[in-house]
Design a protein around this motif. Sequence first.
Motif, PDB file in Angstrom:
ATOM      1  N   LYS A 157      10.082   7.077  -9.710  1.00 53.23           N
ATOM      2  CA  LYS A 157       9.130   7.819 -10.546  1.00 53.23           C
ATOM      3  C   LYS A 157       9.852   8.888 -11.361  1.00 53.23           C
ATOM      4  CE  LYS A 157       6.340   8.542  -6.942  1.00 53.23           C
ATOM      5  NZ  LYS A 157       5.165   8.927  -6.121  1.00 53.23           N
ATOM      6  N   THR A 211      10.128   7.924  -4.854  1.00 43.88           N
ATOM      7  CA  THR A 211      10.213   9.144  -5.666  1.00 43.88           C
ATOM      8  C   THR A 211      11.294   9.064  -6.735  1.00 43.88           C
ATOM      9  OG1 THR A 211       9.402  10.477  -3.819  1.00 43.88           O
ATOM     10  CG2 THR A 211      10.569  11.646  -5.563  1.00 43.88           C
ATOM     11  N   SER A 243       3.545   4.044  -1.912  1.00 43.53           N
ATOM     12  CA  SER A 243       3.768   4.641  -3.221  1.00 43.53           C
ATOM     13  C   SER A 243       5.140   4.231  -3.746  1.00 43.53           C
ATOM     14  CB  SER A 243       3.690   6.167  -3.114  1.00 43.53           C
ATOM     15  OG  SER A 243       3.944   6.774  -4.368  1.00 43.53           O
ATOM     16  N   THR A 244       5.249   4.098  -5.049  1.00 41.63           N
ATOM     17  CA  THR A 244       6.550   3.844  -5.666  1.00 41.63           C
ATOM     18  C   THR A 244       7.532   4.942  -5.248  1.00 41.63           C
ATOM     19  OG1 THR A 244       5.493   2.818  -7.592  1.00 41.63           O
ATOM     20  CG2 THR A 244       7.756   3.588  -7.867  1.00 41.63           C
ATOM     21  N   ASP A 281       0.827  -1.210   0.000  1.00 48.03           N
ATOM     22  CA  ASP A 281       0.000   0.000   0.000  1.00 48.03           C
ATOM     23  C   ASP A 281       0.864   1.264   0.000  1.00 48.03           C
ATOM     24  OD1 ASP A 281       0.819  -0.728   2.630  1.00 48.03           O
ATOM     25  OD2 ASP A 281      -0.642   0.661   3.487  1.00 48.03           O
TER      26      ASP A 281
END
Length: 396
Positions: free
Chosen positions: A49, A46, A43-44, A41
Amino acid sequence: MRLAAKVEKIDTSPTLAITARANALKAEGEDIISLGAGEPDFSTPTHVKEAAIKAIEEGFTNYTATVGIKDLREAICDSIKEDRGVEYSSDQVIVSSGAKNSLFNAILALVEEGDEVILPAPYWVSYTEQIKFAGGRPVVVDTLEENGFKLTVEELKQAITPKTKVLILNSPNNPTGSVYTKGELEKIAQVIIEEDLFVISDEIYRKISYEAKATSIVSLGEEIKKRTVIIDGVSKAYAMTGWRIGYGVGPTKVIEAMARLQSHSTSNANSVAQKASLAAIAGTQKPTEEMLKAFDKRRDIITDVINDIEGMKANKPKGAFYLFVNIKDLLGMTVKGRKVEDDLTLAELILEEVGVAVVPGTAFGKEGYIRLSYATSEEDIKEAISRIKGFVELYS
């Protein structure tokens, strides 16, 4: 219209079906907590990304080599050398559209019509279907809870026949969270070598190991390395499930066969996602380490509260992010006139009555259990288990 028999005999993924059902109920406005999906759950990271954005801005959006960009394959080799202490060259690596794609390629490259593939149960749901599609026969070995749901060397020997070709090994394990020790793997490796078999070692949860670094069977010597294909990827360790990058690493001949298959199916994996994966594997591992700490805390919480519910019990997982719960003592209870005869029924009722999605153990080849994913927030875990506890206390 008559469909191909090889497709007709494949079942739909039960885990995806549970997730779809939970999402449908959510869309209807129901208050649903899902403990079904095997998806972090978080986030990828930073920097990952940012690498993808840079790739797009620089126009890195064309086809790549079928096996993946060389920089990524070399980074995978460097990671394996550092993490497992084993050397590979970049031509022994193939990057695919997810670890599931890598696994499928490996099975199709190794398994012929009539070959037997030994599969310790409980097992990940797609193994059986991919083996059947390849024309092979899954030989399911029912492991014991008291052995941590791990295949023993005695069980392995009993399952081997003249038709045996491959053993699929998954450590850390989905759905149990079990992790094979070095000693256990050494015994298994010796049998594999003696019987001249092959191992597909699914290590997608390798970086999610709590009490000690999980041993890879390829680290046990050159002979077993020559008989092993590692399956891994970025989905679980880097919260990159939707990026769809997995990889296979193994003997050159097998990787070349997997590449031929892939060249006529998916071709190369997504180019931008490959650049993102390069940043994940070669860059800082701090986000993964922080994620592991969070999973470890959740592991303690969910194990304690489940074992506090009368009629449920579970071994504390040593890896991955699942709790495999024995619910056999709850079978036979009645819920609103409906008798709970199996884990499938119990999972349906838990979703319908208290809005918590879990996966029945039958989906993993092990009746009398349910799998709970703790790849969700502490708040959701506590609320979900509170609901399950209330359900059990009301009807048992």
